[in-house]
Design a protein around this motif. Structure first.
Motif, PDB file in Angstrom:
ATOM      1  N   THR A  20      43.603  54.506  36.635  1.00  0.00           N
ATOM      2  CA  THR A  20      42.293  54.714  37.264  1.00  0.00           C
ATOM      3  C   THR A  20      41.535  53.401  37.407  1.00  0.00           C
ATOM      4  OG1 THR A  20      41.173  55.043  35.150  1.00  0.00           O
ATOM      5  CG2 THR A  20      42.114  57.015  36.217  1.00  0.00           C
ATOM      6  N   ASN A  21      40.495  53.447  38.242  1.00  0.00           N
ATOM      7  CA  ASN A  21      39.602  52.289  38.384  1.00  0.00           C
ATOM      8  C   ASN A  21      39.008  51.924  37.026  1.00  0.00           C
ATOM      9  OD1 ASN A  21      39.991  53.120  41.031  1.00  0.00           O
ATOM     10  ND2 ASN A  21      37.832  53.046  41.583  1.00  0.00           N
ATOM     11  N   LYS A  22      38.606  52.955  36.284  1.00  0.00           N
ATOM     12  CA  LYS A  22      37.971  52.731  34.975  1.00  0.00           C
ATOM     13  C   LYS A  22      38.940  52.023  34.022  1.00  0.00           C
ATOM     14  CE  LYS A  22      35.614  55.133  31.245  1.00  0.00           C
ATOM     15  NZ  LYS A  22      35.182  56.418  30.699  1.00  0.00           N
ATOM     16  N   TRP A  23      40.192  52.449  34.026  1.00  0.00           N
ATOM     17  CA  TRP A  23      41.197  51.809  33.172  1.00  0.00           C
ATOM     18  C   TRP A  23      41.346  50.337  33.544  1.00  0.00           C
ATOM     19  CZ3 TRP A  23      45.774  49.372  34.458  1.00  0.00           C
ATOM     20  CH2 TRP A  23      46.605  49.029  33.391  1.00  0.00           C
ATOM     21  N   LEU A  24      41.442  50.057  34.850  1.00  0.00           N
ATOM     22  CA  LEU A  24      41.597  48.672  35.302  1.00  0.00           C
ATOM     23  C   LEU A  24      40.386  47.838  34.900  1.00  0.00           C
ATOM     24  CD1 LEU A  24      43.269  46.551  36.774  1.00  0.00           C
ATOM     25  CD2 LEU A  24      42.193  47.293  38.919  1.00  0.00           C
ATOM     26  N   ALA A  25      39.194  48.398  35.052  1.00  0.00           N
ATOM     27  CA  ALA A  25      37.971  47.685  34.666  1.00  0.00           C
ATOM     28  C   ALA A  25      38.004  47.328  33.178  1.00  0.00           C
ATOM     29  CB  ALA A  25      36.741  48.536  34.994  1.00  0.00           C
ATOM     30  N   GLN A  26      38.455  48.263  32.348  1.00  0.00           N
ATOM     31  CA  GLN A  26      38.545  48.005  30.903  1.00  0.00           C
ATOM     32  C   GLN A  26      39.556  46.902  30.608  1.00  0.00           C
ATOM     33  OE1 GLN A  26      39.518  51.960  29.572  1.00  0.00           O
ATOM     34  NE2 GLN A  26      37.372  52.484  29.159  1.00  0.00           N
ATOM     35  N   GLN A  27      40.702  46.928  31.277  1.00  0.00           N
ATOM     36  CA  GLN A  27      41.742  45.923  31.054  1.00  0.00           C
ATOM     37  C   GLN A  27      41.275  44.521  31.435  1.00  0.00           C
ATOM     38  OE1 GLN A  27      44.752  46.808  29.523  1.00  0.00           O
ATOM     39  NE2 GLN A  27      43.536  48.668  29.343  1.00  0.00           N
ATOM     40  N   LEU A  28      40.451  44.459  32.487  1.00  0.00           N
ATOM     41  CA  LEU A  28      39.989  43.165  33.000  1.00  0.00           C
ATOM     42  C   LEU A  28      38.668  42.719  32.396  1.00  0.00           C
ATOM     43  CD1 LEU A  28      40.740  43.758  36.785  1.00  0.00           C
ATOM     44  CD2 LEU A  28      42.132  42.445  35.165  1.00  0.00           C
ATOM     45  N   GLY A  29      37.985  43.612  31.684  1.00  0.00           N
ATOM     46  CA  GLY A  29      36.660  43.292  31.157  1.00  0.00           C
ATOM     47  C   GLY A  29      35.629  43.180  32.266  1.00  0.00           C
ATOM     48  N   LYS A  30      35.804  43.999  33.317  1.00  0.00           N
ATOM     49  CA  LYS A  30      34.904  43.974  34.475  1.00  0.00           C
ATOM     50  C   LYS A  30      34.093  45.256  34.530  1.00  0.00           C
ATOM     51  CE  LYS A  30      36.556  40.154  36.414  1.00  0.00           C
ATOM     52  NZ  LYS A  30      35.786  38.960  36.600  1.00  0.00           N
ATOM     53  N   ASP A  31      32.978  45.220  35.247  1.00  0.00           N
ATOM     54  CA  ASP A  31      32.157  46.395  35.472  1.00  0.00           C
ATOM     55  C   ASP A  31      32.941  47.376  36.355  1.00  0.00           C
ATOM     56  OD1 ASP A  31      30.197  48.142  36.850  1.00  0.00           O
ATOM     57  OD2 ASP A  31      28.736  46.916  35.779  1.00  0.00           O
ATOM     58  N   PRO A  32      32.970  48.658  35.998  1.00  0.00           N
ATOM     59  CA  PRO A  32      33.672  49.641  36.831  1.00  0.00           C
ATOM     60  C   PRO A  32      33.165  49.680  38.279  1.00  0.00           C
ATOM     61  CG  PRO A  32      33.159  50.596  34.711  1.00  0.00           C
ATOM     62  CD  PRO A  32      32.471  49.259  34.758  1.00  0.00           C
ATOM     63  N   ALA A  33      31.912  49.388  38.502  1.00  0.00           N
ATOM     64  CA  ALA A  33      31.365  49.366  39.871  1.00  0.00           C
ATOM     65  C   ALA A  33      32.009  48.250  40.688  1.00  0.00           C
ATOM     66  CB  ALA A  33      29.849  49.205  39.843  1.00  0.00           C
ATOM     67  N   THR A  34      32.294  47.129  40.047  1.00  0.00           N
ATOM     68  CA  THR A  34      32.956  46.013  40.730  1.00  0.00           C
ATOM     69  C   THR A  34      34.365  46.409  41.147  1.00  0.00           C
ATOM     70  OG1 THR A  34      31.667  44.394  39.488  1.00  0.00           O
ATOM     71  CG2 THR A  34      33.727  43.616  40.476  1.00  0.00           C
ATOM     72  N   VAL A  35      35.099  47.014  40.232  1.00  0.00           N
ATOM     73  CA  VAL A  35      36.468  47.453  40.531  1.00  0.00           C
ATOM     74  C   VAL A  35      36.447  48.502  41.639  1.00  0.00           C
ATOM     75  CG1 VAL A  35      38.532  48.559  39.589  1.00  0.00           C
ATOM     76  CG2 VAL A  35      37.307  46.851  38.234  1.00  0.00           C
ATOM     77  N   SER A  36      35.458  49.378  41.614  1.00  0.00           N
ATOM     78  CA  SER A  36      35.327  50.397  42.657  1.00  0.00           C
ATOM     79  C   SER A  36      35.153  49.745  44.035  1.00  0.00           C
ATOM     80  CB  SER A  36      34.138  51.307  42.361  1.00  0.00           C
ATOM     81  OG  SER A  36      33.976  52.249  43.387  1.00  0.00           O
ATOM     82  N   LYS A  37      34.376  48.683  44.109  1.00  0.00           N
ATOM     83  CA  LYS A  37      34.176  47.969  45.382  1.00  0.00           C
ATOM     84  C   LYS A  37      35.481  47.340  45.866  1.00  0.00           C
ATOM     85  CE  LYS A  37      29.296  46.976  44.709  1.00  0.00           C
ATOM     86  NZ  LYS A  37      28.283  45.950  44.455  1.00  0.00           N
ATOM     87  N   TRP A  38      36.295  46.833  44.936  1.00  0.00           N
ATOM     88  CA  TRP A  38      37.597  46.282  45.328  1.00  0.00           C
ATOM     89  C   TRP A  38      38.491  47.390  45.872  1.00  0.00           C
ATOM     90  CZ3 TRP A  38      38.564  43.631  39.966  1.00  0.00           C
ATOM     91  CH2 TRP A  38      37.703  42.545  39.825  1.00  0.00           C
ATOM     92  N   CYS A  39      38.473  48.554  45.206  1.00  0.00           N
ATOM     93  CA  CYS A  39      39.351  49.663  45.597  1.00  0.00           C
ATOM     94  C   CYS A  39      38.976  50.253  46.950  1.00  0.00           C
ATOM     95  CB  CYS A  39      39.338  50.744  44.524  1.00  0.00           C
ATOM     96  SG  CYS A  39      40.204  50.238  43.020  1.00  0.00           S
ATOM     97  N   THR A  40      37.719  50.139  47.323  1.00  0.00           N
ATOM     98  CA  THR A  40      37.282  50.646  48.630  1.00  0.00           C
ATOM     99  C   THR A  40      37.245  49.536  49.676  1.00  0.00           C
ATOM    100  OG1 THR A  40      34.959  50.340  48.039  1.00  0.00           O
ATOM    101  CG2 THR A  40      35.928  52.529  47.618  1.00  0.00           C
ATOM    102  N   ASN A  41      37.648  48.343  49.288  1.00  0.00           N
ATOM    103  CA  ASN A  41      37.648  47.170  50.171  1.00  0.00           C
ATOM    104  C   ASN A  41      36.246  46.805  50.656  1.00  0.00           C
ATOM    105  OD1 ASN A  41      40.424  45.841  51.017  1.00  0.00           O
ATOM    106  ND2 ASN A  41      40.801  47.990  50.549  1.00  0.00           N
TER     107      ASN A  41
END
Length: 80
Positions: A20-41
């Motif tokens: 999930t986006n949330k899992w990736l955010a945790q692995q990278l130490g990033k805000d889940p909102a940031t990862v969500s923006k990457w996933c939606t381009n």
């Protein structure tokens, strides 16, 4: 104004890896909102972050990017 083609395939690879986006955010130490923006381009990660995403997902970095070639011809965007 034409919509730009999706640049990254992060969301596709996450689905393939059953992550999930949330899992990736945790692995990278990033805000889940940031990862969500990457996933939606909506926005794109930097190259160093893209390398880290590839490492975390255990894929070649090329798998995270859509081809810049369309029908064998490279698309070029001219900017004023």
């Amino acid at each position: 104004m034409e919509k730009m083609k999706d640049i990254n395939r992060i969301k596709v690879v996450l689905v393939e890896k059953k992550r999930t986006n949330k899992w990736l955010a945790q692995q990278l130490g990033k805000d889940p909102a940031t990862v969500s923006k990457w996933c939606t381009n909506t926005s794109q990660p930097g190259l160093e972050t893209l390398l880290e995403i590839a490492r975390v997902l255990e894929v070649d970095i090329k798998e995270l990017l859509n081809s810049s070639l369309e029908n064998g011809v490279q698309m070029v965007r001219l900017v004023k």
